[in-house]
Each structure stands twice: as structure tokens, then as C-alpha cells.
Design a protein around this motif. Structure first.
Motif, PDB file in Angstrom:
ATOM      1  N   ASP A 135       0.829  -1.209   0.000  1.00  0.00           N
ATOM      2  CA  ASP A 135       0.000   0.000   0.000  1.00  0.00           C
ATOM      3  C   ASP A 135       0.863   1.258   0.000  1.00  0.00           C
ATOM      4  O   ASP A 135       0.571   2.223  -0.727  1.00  0.00           O
ATOM      5  CB  ASP A 135      -0.924   0.010   1.221  1.00  0.00           C
ATOM      6  CG  ASP A 135      -2.052  -1.013   1.118  1.00  0.00           C
ATOM      7  OD1 ASP A 135      -2.286  -1.524   0.008  1.00  0.00           O
ATOM      8  OD2 ASP A 135      -2.692  -1.293   2.151  1.00  0.00           O
ATOM      9  N   ILE A 136       1.913   1.268   0.811  1.00  0.00           N
ATOM     10  CA  ILE A 136       2.763   2.459   0.892  1.00  0.00           C
ATOM     11  C   ILE A 136       3.515   2.672  -0.409  1.00  0.00           C
ATOM     12  O   ILE A 136       3.801   3.813  -0.806  1.00  0.00           O
ATOM     13  CB  ILE A 136       3.719   2.359   2.098  1.00  0.00           C
ATOM     14  CG1 ILE A 136       2.910   2.479   3.405  1.00  0.00           C
ATOM     15  CG2 ILE A 136       4.796   3.440   2.053  1.00  0.00           C
ATOM     16  CD1 ILE A 136       3.744   2.387   4.664  1.00  0.00           C
ATOM     17  N   SER A 137       3.841   1.586  -1.102  1.00  0.00           N
ATOM     18  CA  SER A 137       4.495   1.722  -2.413  1.00  0.00           C
ATOM     19  C   SER A 137       3.631   2.497  -3.394  1.00  0.00           C
ATOM     20  O   SER A 137       4.124   3.165  -4.300  1.00  0.00           O
ATOM     21  CB  SER A 137       4.806   0.337  -3.004  1.00  0.00           C
ATOM     22  OG  SER A 137       5.886  -0.269  -2.341  1.00  0.00           O
ATOM     23  N   GLU A 138       2.298   2.410  -3.196  1.00  0.00           N
ATOM     24  CA  GLU A 138       1.359   3.064  -4.103  1.00  0.00           C
ATOM     25  C   GLU A 138       0.854   4.404  -3.579  1.00  0.00           C
ATOM     26  O   GLU A 138       0.109   5.101  -4.261  1.00  0.00           O
ATOM     27  CB  GLU A 138       0.145   2.142  -4.332  1.00  0.00           C
ATOM     28  CG  GLU A 138       0.489   0.752  -4.852  1.00  0.00           C
ATOM     29  CD  GLU A 138       1.149   0.801  -6.214  1.00  0.00           C
ATOM     30  OE1 GLU A 138       0.646   1.547  -7.074  1.00  0.00           O
ATOM     31  OE2 GLU A 138       2.169   0.112  -6.406  1.00  0.00           O
ATOM     32  N   SER A 139       1.251   4.767  -2.347  1.00  0.00           N
ATOM     33  CA  SER A 139       0.688   5.957  -1.693  1.00  0.00           C
ATOM     34  C   SER A 139       1.699   7.100  -1.605  1.00  0.00           C
ATOM     35  O   SER A 139       2.881   6.872  -1.389  1.00  0.00           O
ATOM     36  CB  SER A 139       0.215   5.597  -0.280  1.00  0.00           C
ATOM     37  OG  SER A 139      -0.137   6.757   0.450  1.00  0.00           O
ATOM     38  N   LYS A 140       1.205   8.316  -1.751  1.00  0.00           N
ATOM     39  CA  LYS A 140       2.036   9.508  -1.581  1.00  0.00           C
ATOM     40  C   LYS A 140       1.579  10.324  -0.371  1.00  0.00           C
ATOM     41  O   LYS A 140       2.059  11.434  -0.140  1.00  0.00           O
ATOM     42  CB  LYS A 140       1.952  10.392  -2.836  1.00  0.00           C
ATOM     43  CG  LYS A 140       2.396   9.702  -4.116  1.00  0.00           C
ATOM     44  CD  LYS A 140       3.848   9.250  -4.063  1.00  0.00           C
ATOM     45  CE  LYS A 140       4.258   8.579  -5.378  1.00  0.00           C
ATOM     46  NZ  LYS A 140       5.647   8.062  -5.313  1.00  0.00           N
ATOM     47  N   ASP A 141       0.674   9.757   0.419  1.00  0.00           N
ATOM     48  CA  ASP A 141       0.135  10.458   1.574  1.00  0.00           C
ATOM     49  C   ASP A 141       1.078  10.287   2.757  1.00  0.00           C
ATOM     50  O   ASP A 141       1.112   9.224   3.389  1.00  0.00           O
ATOM     51  CB  ASP A 141      -1.259   9.920   1.910  1.00  0.00           C
ATOM     52  CG  ASP A 141      -1.990  10.773   2.942  1.00  0.00           C
ATOM     53  OD1 ASP A 141      -1.334  11.249   3.896  1.00  0.00           O
ATOM     54  OD2 ASP A 141      -3.218  10.954   2.806  1.00  0.00           O
ATOM     55  N   ARG A 142       1.848  11.323   3.064  1.00  0.00           N
ATOM     56  CA  ARG A 142       2.847  11.249   4.121  1.00  0.00           C
ATOM     57  C   ARG A 142       2.254  10.838   5.461  1.00  0.00           C
ATOM     58  O   ARG A 142       2.805  10.007   6.182  1.00  0.00           O
ATOM     59  CB  ARG A 142       3.522  12.614   4.288  1.00  0.00           C
ATOM     60  CG  ARG A 142       4.780  12.814   3.481  1.00  0.00           C
ATOM     61  CD  ARG A 142       5.317  14.215   3.708  1.00  0.00           C
ATOM     62  NE  ARG A 142       6.691  14.352   3.254  1.00  0.00           N
ATOM     63  CZ  ARG A 142       7.345  15.511   3.227  1.00  0.00           C
ATOM     64  NH1 ARG A 142       6.733  16.615   3.632  1.00  0.00           N
ATOM     65  NH2 ARG A 142       8.596  15.569   2.821  1.00  0.00           N
ATOM     66  N   VAL A 183      -0.662   9.291   6.233  1.00  0.00           N
ATOM     67  CA  VAL A 183      -1.184   7.928   6.275  1.00  0.00           C
ATOM     68  C   VAL A 183      -0.025   6.927   6.345  1.00  0.00           C
ATOM     69  O   VAL A 183      -0.069   5.953   7.111  1.00  0.00           O
ATOM     70  CB  VAL A 183      -2.076   7.645   5.053  1.00  0.00           C
ATOM     71  CG1 VAL A 183      -2.404   6.148   4.954  1.00  0.00           C
ATOM     72  CG2 VAL A 183      -3.367   8.443   5.150  1.00  0.00           C
ATOM     73  N   ASN A 184       1.001   7.168   5.562  1.00  0.00           N
ATOM     74  CA  ASN A 184       2.156   6.267   5.570  1.00  0.00           C
ATOM     75  C   ASN A 184       2.827   6.250   6.938  1.00  0.00           C
ATOM     76  O   ASN A 184       3.246   5.197   7.428  1.00  0.00           O
ATOM     77  CB  ASN A 184       3.159   6.699   4.498  1.00  0.00           C
ATOM     78  CG  ASN A 184       2.621   6.499   3.092  1.00  0.00           C
ATOM     79  OD1 ASN A 184       1.612   5.822   2.897  1.00  0.00           O
ATOM     80  ND2 ASN A 184       3.283   7.092   2.110  1.00  0.00           N
ATOM     81  N   ARG A 233       0.609   4.156   9.362  1.00  0.00           N
ATOM     82  CA  ARG A 233       0.649   2.710   9.151  1.00  0.00           C
ATOM     83  C   ARG A 233       2.033   2.130   9.433  1.00  0.00           C
ATOM     84  O   ARG A 233       2.145   0.993   9.917  1.00  0.00           O
ATOM     85  CB  ARG A 233       0.194   2.395   7.730  1.00  0.00           C
ATOM     86  CG  ARG A 233      -1.316   2.619   7.565  1.00  0.00           C
ATOM     87  CD  ARG A 233      -1.821   2.310   6.192  1.00  0.00           C
ATOM     88  NE  ARG A 233      -3.289   2.317   6.171  1.00  0.00           N
ATOM     89  CZ  ARG A 233      -4.009   2.451   5.072  1.00  0.00           C
ATOM     90  NH1 ARG A 233      -3.421   2.594   3.898  1.00  0.00           N
ATOM     91  NH2 ARG A 233      -5.334   2.447   5.146  1.00  0.00           N
TER      92      ARG A 233
END
Length: 396
Positions: A311-318, A320-321, A324
Motif C-alpha cells: 500500500d505504501i508503495s502506491e501511496s504519496k500520503d505522508r 497515512v504512511n 501505518r
């Protein structure tokens, strides 16, 4: 009728390129790094020749700077792919995994000049960085840092002290988290070369583990750096440091899985071959149940690790990352502590011998519940995110 054993592993659910990466990382850990474990244990580190040999192997195998782009001299792996590598490296005791250098993630935001001077040669194994955050009175809360960078003509003068600077013994420059003019809202990260006047090692404490690198304490006395040494912008230090924490916590989680797997494999093999009272001790429920709990602990943690890193590989939301990664680091580090402790118990007296990998893993993983944010701080982060965003961030 002979029963045929049916096997299944997480590897089978990976794509072929990811399976190949996992296998190559496993081979590197076993063939290149593990042979140095006892030398590192006996000497609380490795000699220069050994470190140079490993450094060259890291380059030859293509595991240098897996967390940075190919344009900057790294391997350009995704967060998920970095996790695959770090899981295998975590099986190696004495933190020899740290020889597989992964320069601090925030350096990707450096200027062209900073990348040429620091990041690219570090990615190529010619330089080494260390991140300096913690202080005597500032650990879990970086806003309490007393290290300050006062503005002067042409740059800044840095004064303060940093503790637990991992890899600080071999790094030739530091990334120093300091407050400009003493203001926490102006937290800033600076490139500080170790050979600058005023940079001193106060002391190098001894720790429970025998790691490949040390964690010195540094003093900065009127250390002058010019404006070009600011990473990012003045006042962005806290966000950059949080970015570093996210990457560091994901790496810790992955390596904890690797450590737990090796400890469990070692304990399982021992229990199968150790005979007492006329049968294998694995046939006693006291041992069988321990191994069952260890396997389930790993299964749960590994499932969480793979999902979150994907999920983090696909996310740019600092934010949220960050939220998690806190949950992942908390669960995996505490799981590894439980599993390695049980592995020691299964091996009994042998498990308490330093020549045995489960003993070294048991000591090694203890710090994973402390550094880069204690378990208690991870719970604070998680609790705060539940209040702000609701449970969905973790349970949906």
C-alpha cells in the motif's frame, strides 16, 4: 500409502521478478554476510578489510542504495521491493545487514549540488551518512531538541549534542536535526561533515548487542556550515525526519520478520533432532505449542508487512504512511521479541550460548522496540490517528 507433503510459502504468491529478488537477497545474506557473524560477535565489529570486502560485494550484487533512484546511483526499488530485501537481511545477526547501505531517504530532496557532493557518492559506497536526532533530553519528542543552528553571515553555527548516532563511527558526514535560532518551528536538517572544526566524539557507549557499527555521542561546538548545507528548506526538518522515520520503521519491521523466521527455523530443527525421554522434544506439547504460536505470530506479522508495504508503495500520503508504518513497526518488533525469546527457551542452555544465532538474534531484536520510536510512541501515534481519522485507517 505414502503421503506427499504439500508445501506453500509466501514466495509462491509473489510475481516472478519479486521471487527472483527474494532469492537473490537470501543468497546474499547467507553466502556473503552470515560468514562474518562470529567474527563480528567476538570483536564487537568487523575489521576494515572485512568491511571493504562486504562493501564491494554490496556493489557487485546490486544491493547498494536500494531505496534511491537509479538516476542518483541507487537501485530504484519500490517500498515493497525494499521490504523483500530487508526481510532476508534481517536473518543476519549482529546488524551486519547495515553494511548493505541504504542512505537516508530525505536526501532525495537535496539540491543538485548536494546530490553530487553527498547522495550519489554515498549511493556508490564511497561515502557514508548517519542521521543525528536524539539528545539527552530529546528522544521521542524531537521538538525538545536543544541543538541549535544560529544564523550568521554566510550560514549557520551549530551547537549541541547528539546521542545514539548509529553508524556514526564509520560515517564521514552527519545529517543533523537542529532548531534554527533555537526555534522548534524552524527545525532543519543540515549536512555536517565530521572533519569540520568543532565536531567531536564525546564517547562511544557499550550496548547489549555486538553490532557491526557503533552508536557514538557527538558534540558540536560552533560548527560553521554555509547555506548550501541546508537539506530542503529551513523549517522542513520535522517533516524530513518523519519521512526518515517511516523508512527506518518499515526496514525494522521487515528485518524483524527475517530474524523471527531464522530463530524459528533454528528452534524447529533443534526440536526435531533433540531427543529426551525416548522421543523428539518437538513431540511434546510444551514445545509443539511454542512452535505453533511462533509460526502464527510470524504469519500474522508477515501478512501485515506485505500488505502495508504494498500500500505504501502506491501511496504519496505522508501522514497515512507515517500512521501505518507505526503500526507495522510496533507489531513486528514486539512479535520478534516474543519469538526469539521462545527460540532461546526451546534450545535451553544452547540457546544461551553466544555462538548460537538464536542468542544473538534475541539480543539484537531487543533494540527494535526502542530505536526509531519506542513501542509506546508507536501507540501514541496510532491512538492519535484513530482520534483524527477513525478506526478505518487500520481496520478497513
Amino acid at each position: 500409502m505414502t503421503k506427499t507433503a504439500v508445501t506453500y510459502s509466501f514466495r509462491e504468491s509473489l510475481s516472478m521478478p519479486h521471487q527472483e529478488l527474494q532469492k537473490r537477497a537470501q543468497q546474499f545474506a547467507e553466502e556473503v554476510l552470515m560468514p562474518y557473524e562470529l567474527q563480528c560477535e567476538e570483536n564487537n565489529g568487523l575489521d576494515r578489510e572485512s568491511l571493504q570486502t562486504i562493501n564491494q560485494a554490496v556493489m557487485d550484487w546490486g544491493f547498494n542504495a536500494i531505496n534511491h533512484s537509479k538516476e542518483d546511483g541507487g537501485q530504484g526499488l519500490t517500498i515493497f521491493e525494499q521490504m523483500i530485501v530487508n526481510e532476508q537481511l534481517g536473518k543476519v545477526t549482529n546488524a551486519i545487514w547495515d553494511t548493505v547501505f541504504q542512505p537516508a531517504f530525505p536526501m532525495q530532496f537535496g539540491t543538485k549540488q548536494q546530490k553530487e557532493e553527498y547522495l550519489i557518492p554515498t549511493n556508490q559506497g564511497k561515502r557514508r551518512d548517519a542521521y543525528a536526532i536524539t539528545e539527552e533530553k530529546a528522544g521521542s519528542d524531537p521538538q525538545q531538541c536543544l541543538t541549535r543552528a544560529d544564523r550568521v553571515d554566510g550560514g549557520y553555527r551549530i551547537n549541541g549534542e547528539k546521542w545514539f548516532v548509529t553508524v556514526g563511527d564509520v560515517a564521514d558526514y552527519l545529517l543533523v536535526h537542529a532548531h534554527v535560532d533555537g526555534k522548534p518551528e524552524l527545525a532543519t536538517v543540515f549536512f555536517v561533515d565530521k572533519d569540520l572544526p568543532g565536531v567531536k566524539v564525546k564517547r562511544t557507549p557499550l550496548y547489549t548487542h555486538n553490532f557491526v557499527y557503533e552508536h557514538p555521542e557527538f558534540i558540536f561546538e560552533d560548527v560553521f556550515v554555509d547555506d548550501s548545507k541546508v537539506l530542503g528548506q529551513v523549517g522542513e526538518g520535522y517533516d524530513l525526519t518523519k519521512d526518515w522515520f517511516v523508512e527506518a520503521r518499515l526496514g525494522i519491521a521487515a528485518r524483524c520478520i527475517g530474524a523471527a523466521i531464522r530463530a524459528t527455523e533454528t528452534a524447529n530443527d533443534f526440536a526435531a533432532n533433540r531427543t529426551q525421554f525416548g522421543k523428539s522434544i518437538r513431540d511434546f506439547q510444551a514445545i509443539e505449542f511454542k512452535l505453533a504460536d511462533m509460526a502464527v505470530d510470524i504469519m500474522a506479522a508477515k501478512s501485515m508487512l506485505y500488505r502495508v508495504c504494498w500500500d505504501i508503495s502506491e501511496s504519496k500520503d505522508r501522514k497515512v504512511n507515517h500512521a501505518r508504518a507505526a503500526a507495522l513497526k510496533l507489531y513486528c518488533s514486539e512479535m520478534a521479541g516474543r519469538v526469539c525469546d521462545e527460540a532461546v527457551q526451546i534450545l535451553g542452555g544452547r540457546g544461551y550460548m553466544r555462538e548460537n544465532p538464536v542468542e544473538r538474534l534475541w539480543r539484537d531484536v531487543r533494540v527494535d522496540r526502542i530505536w526509531e520510536g519506542t513501542s509506546e510512541i508507536q501507540r501514541v501515534i496510532i491512538g492519535g490517528q484513530i482520534k483524527k481519522r477513525g478506526l478505518g485507517l487500520y481496520v478497513d
